[in-house]
Design a protein around this motif. Sequence first.
Motif, mmCIF file in Angstrom:
data_model
loop_
_atom_site.group_PDB
_atom_site.id
_atom_site.type_symbol
_atom_site.label_atom_id
_atom_site.label_comp_id
_atom_site.label_asym_id
_atom_site.label_seq_id
_atom_site.Cartn_x
_atom_site.Cartn_y
_atom_site.Cartn_z
ATOM 1 N N ALA A 11 1.379 35.884 36.379
ATOM 2 C CA ALA A 11 1.101 36.886 35.347
ATOM 3 C C ALA A 11 0.151 37.937 35.911
ATOM 4 O O ALA A 11 -0.742 37.606 36.679
ATOM 5 N N PRO A 12 0.361 39.201 35.549
ATOM 6 C CA PRO A 12 -0.524 40.249 36.066
ATOM 7 C C PRO A 12 -1.929 40.122 35.468
ATOM 8 O O PRO A 12 -2.095 39.693 34.333
ATOM 9 N N LEU A 13 -2.928 40.520 36.237
ATOM 10 C CA LEU A 13 -4.314 40.451 35.776
ATOM 11 C C LEU A 13 -4.823 41.807 35.303
ATOM 12 O O LEU A 13 -5.681 41.886 34.432
ATOM 13 N N ALA A 56 -1.425 42.693 27.040
ATOM 14 C CA ALA A 56 -2.229 41.537 26.636
ATOM 15 C C ALA A 56 -1.335 40.303 26.537
ATOM 16 O O ALA A 56 -1.684 39.226 27.022
ATOM 17 N N LEU A 58 1.294 39.701 28.094
ATOM 18 C CA LEU A 58 1.798 39.339 29.424
ATOM 19 C C LEU A 58 0.721 38.666 30.273
ATOM 20 O O LEU A 58 1.002 38.116 31.326
ATOM 21 N N GLY A 59 -0.529 38.728 29.817
ATOM 22 C CA GLY A 59 -1.605 38.057 30.554
ATOM 23 C C GLY A 59 -2.603 38.998 31.205
ATOM 24 O O GLY A 59 -3.487 38.555 31.933
ATOM 25 N N VAL A 60 -2.453 40.292 30.979
ATOM 26 C CA VAL A 60 -3.414 41.252 31.552
ATOM 27 C C VAL A 60 -4.781 41.015 30.928
ATOM 28 O O VAL A 60 -4.916 40.920 29.708
ATOM 29 N N LEU A 61 -5.803 40.920 31.777
ATOM 30 C CA LEU A 61 -7.163 40.671 31.300
ATOM 31 C C LEU A 61 -8.003 41.949 31.274
ATOM 32 O O LEU A 61 -8.820 42.146 30.390
ATOM 33 N N HIS A 62 -7.821 42.792 32.287
ATOM 34 C CA HIS A 62 -8.600 44.024 32.385
ATOM 35 C C HIS A 62 -7.673 45.232 32.326
ATOM 36 O O HIS A 62 -6.623 45.229 32.965
ATOM 37 N N ASP B 23 -7.409 32.807 26.844
ATOM 38 C CA ASP B 23 -6.229 33.474 27.369
ATOM 39 C C ASP B 23 -4.997 32.611 27.070
ATOM 40 O O ASP B 23 -4.822 31.536 27.638
ATOM 41 N N VAL B 25 -1.885 33.120 27.736
ATOM 42 C CA VAL B 25 -0.874 33.046 28.794
ATOM 43 C C VAL B 25 -1.222 31.956 29.804
ATOM 44 O O VAL B 25 -0.374 31.159 30.197
ATOM 45 N N ARG B 26 -2.491 31.913 30.201
ATOM 46 C CA ARG B 26 -2.911 30.909 31.188
ATOM 47 C C ARG B 26 -3.402 29.637 30.507
ATOM 48 O O ARG B 26 -3.789 28.689 31.182
ATOM 49 N N LEU B 32 -14.834 37.145 31.307
ATOM 50 C CA LEU B 32 -14.444 38.423 31.885
ATOM 51 C C LEU B 32 -15.670 39.284 32.168
ATOM 52 O O LEU B 32 -16.515 39.480 31.304
ATOM 53 N N ALA B 37 -12.856 37.891 36.847
ATOM 54 C CA ALA B 37 -12.551 36.959 35.769
ATOM 55 C C ALA B 37 -12.741 35.545 36.294
ATOM 56 O O ALA B 37 -12.352 35.250 37.413
#
Lengths: 375, 94
Positions: A11-13, A56, A58-62, B23, B25-26, B32, B37
Motif C-alpha cells: 500500500a502506498p504511504l 486514505a 488505499l493506505g496513504v498516511l501522509h 490504520d 489498511v495495515r 505519524l 510513521a
Amino acid sequence: MNAPRPVSVPAPLGLLAELTHRCPLKCPYCSNPMELDRRSVELDTETWKRVFTEAAALGVLHTHLSGGEPTARRDIVELTRHCAEVGIYSNLITSGVGVSQDLLTRLVDAGLDHVQLSIQGADGAVNDHVAGYRGAYEKKREVGRWVVDAGLPLTLNAVIHRGNIHQVGDLVGLAVAMGAKRLEVAHTQYYGWAYANRAALMPAKPDVDRAIAIVEAARTRLEGTLVIDMVIPDYYAKYPKACSGGWGRRSINVAPSGKALPCHAAETIPHLEFWNVREHSLRDIWLFSPAFTAYRGTDWMPDLCRTCERAEIDWGGCRCQALALAGDAAATDPACHKSPLHHKIVALAEAEAVTATPPPYQYREMTARAREPVE
Amino acid sequence: MKADAATDEAVPRLPRGVKLRFDQVRNSWMLLAPERAFQIDEAAAGILKLCDGERTLATVIAETAAAYNEAPSVVDADIRAMLVDLANKRVLEL
Ligand SMILES: C[S@@+](CC[C@H](N)C(=O)[O-])C[C@H]1O[C@@H](n2cnc3c(N)ncnc32)[C@H](O)[C@@H]1O
Ligand code: SF4
Ligand code: SF4
C-alpha cells in the motif's frame, strides 16, 4: 484449481498532491516540468477531495500539499480540512510567498499538521536572486515565525547548487535562528527546469565535499536541536537514489491536471501511459495503470541491476535520469558507479562545474502558450 | 535523552505535529510524524492514549496496570523504557 495469486503490491504511504503549477517565484532549479499545467486544466475542489478520500482508503498516511505554490489555490483551507477529516497527515510545502497570517491561522485551525518552507539562500541577496523575486527572503522569515508561533513543527528546505553552496553553514544557522525542527539540505535533482539549468547549477566537487563536511559537523553539534537531512548530489555519488523509495512502491504523485505519476518527473518518459484521477480511482491507478506497473519491482531490470545485491535497496535508481543520460528508461541509472556510462556523467558534471562563468539562469515561467489569458 | 527523564512527575504528551491513528489498511496503530510513521502495537497505543499532557507518568503507569489487572511494578520498567525511546525519536515530549 487455485485462483491466480495476485502479485503483492504494498500500500502506498505518501501522496504528493501538486495542487497547481502557478507560483510567484521563478526558481531555476525547480523540478516542475518545463511544460507547466495551466489554471484552466487544474482539478476542481470536489475531485481533489475524492482523491484524498481514496488515498486514505488505499493506505496513504501522509499527504504533501505542494505545487507550484499550493496556497495559490483558493480552496487550500477546504482541502486541508478534508485531509484531516479523512485521517491523512498533512504537510504544506510552500515558498511562503503569498501566505498571510490569516491564511496560516485558518490552515492550522483546519488541521494542518506540518509546514515545509523552502529557502533559496541564507540572505536576501542570494535568496531573492535565485527565487527571481524581490522581498521573498523577508517574507519567508515572517512566515516561518508565524508557523513556529502557531506551535506547528517547521521544516526548512534548501535546494543546494552552485549559486548557494557556499552558504550551507549559514543555512544551518538560519534554520536554528528560525526555530525549525528540521532542515533539508537537498542538493538539486536535475529534473524539469533544473535539467535545463544544469550548467548554471552544477556545483564543483570540492564545494560539494566541503558542504557535506559542514552538514556532518553541524549534525553532531546540533543533536537534540535540529535534525538535518541531506540529499547528496547524484552525479557525484557512488550509488543512485531509490526514486521515490522505489517505483510504484511508496508514493503517488498527482499533477495539477489530475495525471497520476509514480514520480514527479515521470512524464519525461514519453512512452509511459498515465491515467488521470478524473477517469480512474486511485486504487486502480496504483494497482493496474501502465505507468505504475512499468518499473515496479525487479522484473524490468537489466541484468546488471537484477543480479545486484542493491536491487531492492535503490531499485536501479531513477528511470527518468536513465532515459535522459543513457537514452533508455530501463537502463541502470548512470549515477550508479557500475553503469558503463557513469564516467561520462561524472566528466560532464565536472566540466560544467569548472566553467569560469556559469550561463545565466533560465528562470521558471509559464510559457506564453501555457499562460492564462487575463481574466 | 536519558532514562532518568522519565520521572513519576513527568507529564508525557504527543507534541504538535505527531498523531496517533489506527490504520485500517495495515490493521495497525500508527504514530505519524513529519515524513515518518511508526507502526506500534495495541498495548503501546493504549499507553500513548493516556499521554495527554495532563496525566503524570505515575498515573499513566497506574492506569495501565489497572487495565491489565497487574501491579504497577509489573509494567513500570517497560512503560518508562518505551516512552524514553519515543522521546529520543522526538515523537513524544516527556
Ligand atoms: C517544486 S516545490 C513546490 C512547493 C513550493 N513552491 C516550494 O518551493 O516550497 C516542492 C519541493 O521541492 C523542492 N525542490 C524543487 N526543485 C527541486 C530540485 N530540482 N531538486 C530537489 N528539490 C527540489 C522545493 O524546495 C520544495 O521543497
Ligand atoms: S521550487 Fe520555486 S519556482 Fe518551483 S514551485 Fe517552488 S517556489 Fe515555485
Ligand atoms: S547496479 Fe543497479 S541495483 Fe546495483 S547499485 Fe547500481 S543501480 Fe543499484
